[in-house]
Enzyme design. Sequence first.
Site, PDB file in Angstrom:
ATOM      1  N   TYR A 141       0.820  -1.214   0.000  1.00  0.00           N
ATOM      2  CA  TYR A 141       0.000   0.000   0.000  1.00  0.00           C
ATOM      3  C   TYR A 141       0.856   1.267   0.000  1.00  0.00           C
ATOM      4  O   TYR A 141       0.370   2.345  -0.339  1.00  0.00           O
ATOM      5  CB  TYR A 141      -0.931   0.041   1.224  1.00  0.00           C
ATOM      6  CG  TYR A 141      -2.002  -1.041   1.225  1.00  0.00           C
ATOM      7  CD1 TYR A 141      -2.236  -1.827   0.113  1.00  0.00           C
ATOM      8  CD2 TYR A 141      -2.779  -1.272   2.357  1.00  0.00           C
ATOM      9  CE1 TYR A 141      -3.206  -2.810   0.112  1.00  0.00           C
ATOM     10  CE2 TYR A 141      -3.753  -2.253   2.365  1.00  0.00           C
ATOM     11  CZ  TYR A 141      -3.963  -3.021   1.245  1.00  0.00           C
ATOM     12  OH  TYR A 141      -4.926  -4.001   1.244  1.00  0.00           O
ATOM     13  N   LYS A 189       4.393 -15.274   1.856  1.00  0.00           N
ATOM     14  CA  LYS A 189       4.343 -16.022   0.594  1.00  0.00           C
ATOM     15  C   LYS A 189       5.803 -16.264   0.200  1.00  0.00           C
ATOM     16  O   LYS A 189       6.272 -15.879  -0.877  1.00  0.00           O
ATOM     17  CB  LYS A 189       3.559 -15.197  -0.454  1.00  0.00           C
ATOM     18  CG  LYS A 189       3.260 -15.905  -1.745  1.00  0.00           C
ATOM     19  CD  LYS A 189       2.238 -17.015  -1.624  1.00  0.00           C
ATOM     20  CE  LYS A 189       2.057 -17.721  -2.963  1.00  0.00           C
ATOM     21  NZ  LYS A 189       1.370 -19.012  -2.855  1.00  0.00           N
ATOM     22  N   ASP A 221      -1.954 -18.328   1.124  1.00  0.00           N
ATOM     23  CA  ASP A 221      -3.069 -19.017   0.454  1.00  0.00           C
ATOM     24  C   ASP A 221      -3.611 -20.165   1.310  1.00  0.00           C
ATOM     25  O   ASP A 221      -4.827 -20.307   1.492  1.00  0.00           O
ATOM     26  CB  ASP A 221      -2.675 -19.502  -0.957  1.00  0.00           C
ATOM     27  CG  ASP A 221      -1.256 -20.039  -1.033  1.00  0.00           C
ATOM     28  OD1 ASP A 221      -0.551 -20.018  -0.005  1.00  0.00           O
ATOM     29  OD2 ASP A 221      -0.840 -20.503  -2.110  1.00  0.00           O
ATOM     30  N   ASP A 245      -4.991  -7.314   5.833  1.00  0.00           N
ATOM     31  CA  ASP A 245      -6.232  -6.636   5.455  1.00  0.00           C
ATOM     32  C   ASP A 245      -7.260  -7.688   5.032  1.00  0.00           C
ATOM     33  O   ASP A 245      -8.415  -7.698   5.485  1.00  0.00           O
ATOM     34  CB  ASP A 245      -5.917  -5.677   4.290  1.00  0.00           C
ATOM     35  CG  ASP A 245      -7.024  -4.681   4.038  1.00  0.00           C
ATOM     36  OD1 ASP A 245      -8.015  -4.697   4.774  1.00  0.00           O
ATOM     37  OD2 ASP A 245      -6.897  -3.878   3.088  1.00  0.00           O
ATOM     38  N   ASP A 249     -10.413  -9.567   7.662  1.00  0.00           N
ATOM     39  CA  ASP A 249     -11.814  -9.462   7.244  1.00  0.00           C
ATOM     40  C   ASP A 249     -12.435 -10.854   7.103  1.00  0.00           C
ATOM     41  O   ASP A 249     -13.578 -11.079   7.504  1.00  0.00           O
ATOM     42  CB  ASP A 249     -11.923  -8.728   5.900  1.00  0.00           C
ATOM     43  CG  ASP A 249     -12.274  -7.260   6.086  1.00  0.00           C
ATOM     44  OD1 ASP A 249     -11.968  -6.720   7.174  1.00  0.00           O
ATOM     45  OD2 ASP A 249     -12.845  -6.659   5.158  1.00  0.00           O
TER      46      ASP A 249
END
Length: 375
Positions: A141, A189, A221, A245, A249
């Site tokens: 970001y 990852k 994943d 993020d 959620d």
Amino acid sequence: MKLKIAILAGDGIGPEVTNEAVNILKAVAEFGGHDFSFVPLLLGGVAITATGSPLPTATLDACLESDAVLLGAVGDKKFDALSPDKRPEAGLLQIRHALGGFANLRPSIAYPALSANSPLRPEVTEGANILFVRELLGGLYFGSPREWNKSTGEAWNTMRYTKAEVARVARVAFELASKRRKKVTSVDKANVLEVSQLWRATVTEVARDFPSVTLEHQLVDSMAMHLMNIPRNFDVVLTENLFGDILSDEASIITGSLGMLPSATIGGTVNLFEPVHGSAPDIAGTGKANPLGAILTAAMLLRHSANLEQDASAIEAAVRTVLADGHRTADIARGNAAAAVNASAQHLVSTTEMGKLVHQALAQSIDQRQSMHAV
Ligand code: NAD
């Protein structure tokens, strides 16, 4: 204990739920003989109306002089026509940035009394109590270079971390895990991304300072799958910005309602505490807002900015008691299969009634604690 708390109630249901959270903090101060002061300040749509700015300088200055900031929610349709940098939400982004917190904490808890509210089966969510620690100031970001080159039809962003940025948020995760179930799951990852290899190596290095805490690494994943399969297996989950993020959620469905979710952002100049939900204009002013997310946020404030662990736990226990007694705001009664079966055991309550019930349960538990000390 003396504590100066900046109150940024904001828009929509923000003031309604914040009012209940402040009442609970006042009760803790009264019961414990603490000196808490509350400084109401403007942020968001109410600030635009009064001053023309979503984050007035006076608000920012007062926040920086306080011991903690408690925020409700911002957002008001009447400012939708303004450019994004002038809207109420811009004030939220600016205050988060100005306070400089780099570790965002979000609990995902399965409350037994609400087990039918989650779309996951009760036997899957049972016992789940996860604390996400998400890095908030780095990664994709914020990394540069970043660009959308419209003439070539290419766009790129950069996921960038320094070792120091990873180490400081990892330290927060291990410190918190050492006071919980002593397990950190670090998400990356690393099979594909160099930035994740740095992340994994740094987290592994930090772990050596916390021998009592078990560290496991998960690829993002498979983590997305494990979270829904066996959520009770996780204690503290440490992630970089983007992965956190998305995963936090995803994990919020374990609890079953947006109105139940608290959060804290720590590590900066002043810690910031806010429920996860927005200003909910669809129910503002109706008395339907669930104040429990804001009340649980107040508990996080006491834990992370005042070191009042016993009081924080007492608030969380009071929330569990009220839920176990069958009290429900509309969001947690709605669509509840158990509610249909056990309709007589459920009591639909308003925002203020829910706040009062938590206050009563808290008063009772603190009374019991004090009389035990007196014996
Ligand atoms: P929202 O979180 O406000 O509402 C989503 C849904 O959840 C709505 O149906 C709402 O009624 C319900 N809900 C939310 N909180 C609830 C509570 N405490 N009790 C009961 N029900 C609750 O998200 P949205 O509708 O996408 O956004 C509304 C406004 O809030 C927008 O202006 C948005 O930009 C802003 N927003 C602010 C924040 C924040 O201040 N942190 C976060 C998200 C959205």
